[in-house]
Design an enzyme around this catalytic site. Structure first.
Site, PDB file in Angstrom:
ATOM      1  N   ILE A  43       0.845  -1.193   0.000  1.00 10.72           N
ATOM      2  CA  ILE A  43       0.000   0.000   0.000  1.00 10.72           C
ATOM      3  C   ILE A  43       0.881   1.243   0.000  1.00 10.72           C
ATOM      4  O   ILE A  43       2.016   1.228   0.481  1.00 10.72           O
ATOM      5  CB  ILE A  43      -0.981   0.034   1.195  1.00 10.72           C
ATOM      6  CG1 ILE A  43      -0.228  -0.040   2.521  1.00 10.72           C
ATOM      7  CG2 ILE A  43      -1.989  -1.083   1.107  1.00 10.72           C
ATOM      8  CD1 ILE A  43      -1.147   0.073   3.726  1.00 10.72           C
ATOM      9  N   LYS A  50      -0.495  -0.648  11.892  1.00  9.33           N
ATOM     10  CA  LYS A  50       0.328  -1.284  10.853  1.00  9.33           C
ATOM     11  C   LYS A  50       1.375  -2.135  11.569  1.00  9.33           C
ATOM     12  O   LYS A  50       2.341  -1.623  12.118  1.00  9.33           O
ATOM     13  CB  LYS A  50       1.002  -0.239   9.969  1.00  9.33           C
ATOM     14  CG  LYS A  50       1.797  -0.838   8.818  1.00  9.33           C
ATOM     15  CD  LYS A  50       2.398   0.260   7.945  1.00  9.33           C
ATOM     16  CE  LYS A  50       3.164  -0.350   6.783  1.00  9.33           C
ATOM     17  NZ  LYS A  50       4.333  -1.139   7.242  1.00  9.33           N
TER      18      LYS A  50
END
Length: 698
Positions: free
Chosen positions: A110, A146
């Protein structure tokens, strides 16, 4: 088989207040043993779920261990089928290598940034694209940490664990099925009303507390500690022996679905469903109404970061509505509906106690700072890189200075500045090698020992490299074995490997006749290496696998390469694809170095590098192939090389220029769909070989 419900467990004696004393196994008949084993399996799965997913165990560790041990005893005594049993978490037979697995769907990366304005720009792009598509719903963001671990794909069929793979290049990953099976927080069977097919994405990691304890054990056992939890997790998951993986404290968070036989309206709904099926998710999740609230979420996680028992290096923001995500689509590498807002790298201060200079395989000298231990990002750091002599001078760093440490990329510790000088001046870089006393030469900001293979430090690393998997892959000759052979005086450079005897090896501590004979046979198997492999094994600076293959193709033989280097024919080397002046100089200097020539001459007394295969002509000229799945008769690289050797092209993705998609077992669905969209012919392995035969390749 349907999942066992809570009601079904009501009559299971091993769920609530289970007994820990059992009748002797020998007193049971097979039917009774089989029934008790099945009850134990279901109870242990239940207790695993309570411990790892709900974090609310109902029995103590000793009781759990007693149930687990009893199940092992029953399965062993009655030779019961253990497929899917919790006991398989202890690890199976060692693997010879990790195979490759094509992902069911691409595991994309991403887009990311550490700047708030980049996050706001992401939000503007999302809203503009959705408005252009006619979407009139609210844009809300699903926010999650994350994780700083290793991403894996896990496949469940009919609720049963089937396989697992690392992310790899996003299309193909390493098969780590047996290793992931050993992770206690990965269920072997799903719970509740699960979908028939479910492919999930998770992040494997080592909890901080467990990492600290594990490193302490390694140091006490005389082993080097791992640098950080992520590296430890990655190395553990790639072990060839699953029993080693089982002994290390891996855990997992599940955070995405790659494919499923059910649909999800939103990412928040998806994360609510996963625990219902026994899949562990993080509890630090939030759905927010706008991007400013998402930025606030990131700041909250940054503040809480040091209190978590797992490493995070930022947060991930996803458009919550999956229908909106479908409208936004993806680029070639990343979804347009997700963004990673990274944390700044950690920085800490400590005192520099000494500077040592390490000598690498290529002779490069690297200054390393020895520090008072300091915790940086949950890791106790006692040494940090100073990279090169130019940086030492630029920082003005000296022994006794107070310095600031940063983890570059949140991983590698390095000294970034002097906070308070001790006043003794900066460290003076040596003019001679600290190992062999050869002259040190400067090349821009870097420094190199000129001793070549006459330098003991370079010789040790040269032997390690020669035997490494990327070179001649001598099984049984890892770093510890090499150090032991050098300490014993049996080996001083790669040429000495060919004089090893079973008798001499068997006398070493920890060796026996079998392991000694295996190593001697493994070395014997490298006497006629492929030319490209031999070039890699020599450790020529700047020459990796691709360059070595290009050299082998262009020159054809080792003699031709040797002769060109002896004559200093740099132009001949620069004519090779991807070889420029720097690489050409490195090759010539390697072959002309006095220490290298001596070792190389002795090496060639034992080794006969094989000439590179000539091309097989143009039988496949103009044809482009894509391979998917596992072929029985070829590895994927072998099949691609065969095609290219005969004039064809082998690419990784299907396009309008593709002529054939070759299907192995478990082919990727996306490539098949692309082939159908582009009217590309599909060939199974038999049809592929028939085509090769018809064109005179086979």
């Amino acid at each position: 088989m349907a999942a066992v419900s809570e009601d079904d467990l009501a009559d299971n004696p091993y769920v609530e207040d289970p007994p820990t004393e059992f009748d002797p196994v020998g007193d049971l008949d097979e039917d009774s043993a089989r029934e008790q084993a099945e009850q134990l399996r279901e109870a242990i799965r239940y207790h695993d779920h309570r411990y790892y997913v709900e974090t609310d165990p109902v029995i103590g560790d000793r009781t759990y261990d007693a149930l687990f041990s009893r199940l092992q005893d029953l399965e062993g005594a009655f030779d019961l089928d253990t497929a899917g049993s919790p006991t398989q978490r202890v690890g199976g037979e060692p693997l010879t290598e990790l195979g490759e697995v094509e992902h069911v769907a691409p595991m994309r990366s991403i887009d990311q940034s550490g700047e708030a304005e980049a996050v706001r720009e992401f939000d503007r792009r999302v809203r503009d694209r959705l408005a252009e598509s006619g979407y009139d719903g609210e844009v809300r963001y699903f926010c999650e940490p994350k994780f700083d671990g290793l991403s894996v794909e896990i496949v469940y069929e009919d609720g049963r664990y089937q396989r697992a793979a690392t992310r790899g290049d996003g299309e193909v990953g390493e098969d780590v099925t047996e290793n992931v099976r050993t992770i206690a927080s990965v269920p072997q069977r799903l719970r509740g009303d699960y979908p028939d097919r479910l492919v999930v994405r998770g992040e494997v990691y080592i909890p901080r507390d467990a990492f600290t304890a594990f490193n302490r054990e390694r140091v006490e056992a005389g082993e080097d500690p791992f640098a950080n939890p992520r590296n430890a997790a990655a190395g553990t998951l790639r072990q060839l022996d699953p029993s080693v993986t089982a002994r290390r404290p891996l855990s997992i968070f599940f955070f995405g679905v790659l494919d499923a036989s059910v649909d999800f309206p939103s990412h928040s709904d998806l994360h609510e469903r996963l625990p219902e099926w026994g899949l562990r998710v993080c509890d630090r999740l939030r759905v927010v109404d706008d991007i400013e609230a998402a930025i606030d979420y990131r700041d909250d996680q940054l503040a809480a970061r040091d209190d978590l028992d797992y490493e995070i290096d930022g947060v991930v923001l996803k458009v919550d509505d999956i229908g909106a995500c479908d409208r936004l689509g993806t680029t070639a590498r990343a979804p347009r509906w997700a963004f990673a807002y990274k944390f700044p790298a950690r920085k800490e201060e400590t005192t520099l106690r000494d500077v040592v200079v390490q000598v690498g395989r290529t002779g490069r000298l690297t200054p390393v700072a020895l520090l008072d231990p300091v915790e940086v990002g949950g890791v106790t750091v006692s040494r940090a890189s100073l990279h090169n002599p130019s940086l030492v001078a630029e920082l003005g760093v000296g022994v006794g200075d107070r310095v600031r440490i940063k983890r570059a990329g949140d991983v590698i510790p390095e000294v970034v500045e002097v906070v308070e000088s001790a006043g003794d001046g900066h460290f003076e870089f040596p003019e001679t090698c600290p190992v062999c006393d050869s002259v040190v030469e400067r090349d821009g900001p870097m420094a190199f020992c000129t001793g070549g293979l006459s330098c003991p430090a370079q010789r040790e690393r040269a032997v390690e490299h020669y035997a490494s998997r990327d070179a001649l892959d001598i099984e049984g000759l890892g770093e510890k074995a090499v150090a032991q052979l050098l300490d014993a005086g049996l080996v001083s450079d790669p040429a000495d490997l060919y004089d090893l005897s079973v008798e001499a090896l068997a006398d070493l501590e920890g060796w026996g006749e079998t392991s000694a004979r295996n190593l001697v046979e493994a070395v014997e198997g490298t006497r006629e290496p492929a030319l490209a492999d031999f070039l890699v094994a020599l450790g020529i600076p700047e020459v990796g696998g691709v360059t070595a293959r290009n050299l082998a193709t262009e020159f054809g033989s080792f003699e031709a390469i040797h002769e060109a280097a002896d004559e200093g024919d740099r132009e001949a080397f620069e004519a090779v694809p991807d070889v420029g002046p720097v690489v050409a100089d490195a090759i010539v200097e390697f072959f002309q170095g006095a220490g290298n020539r001596d070792v190389l001459d002795r090496l060639l007394d034992h080794v006969d590098p094989q000439d590179a295969e000539a091309t097989g002509g143009e039988a496949l000229e103009g044809l482009t192939f894509v391979f998917t799945g596992s072929l029985d008769g070829y590895t994927r690289s072998d099949a691609q090389e065969l095609v290219e050797r005969h004039g064809g092209s082998a690419t990784s993705s299907v396009s309008g220029n593709t002529d054939y998609l070759v299907l192995g077992s478990n082919p990727g669905q996306r490539k098949r769909e692309d082939a159908a969209d582009n009217d590309v012919d599909e060939l199974d392995e038999a049809a592929f070989e028939a085509l090769l035969d018809a064109r005179g390749v086979l």
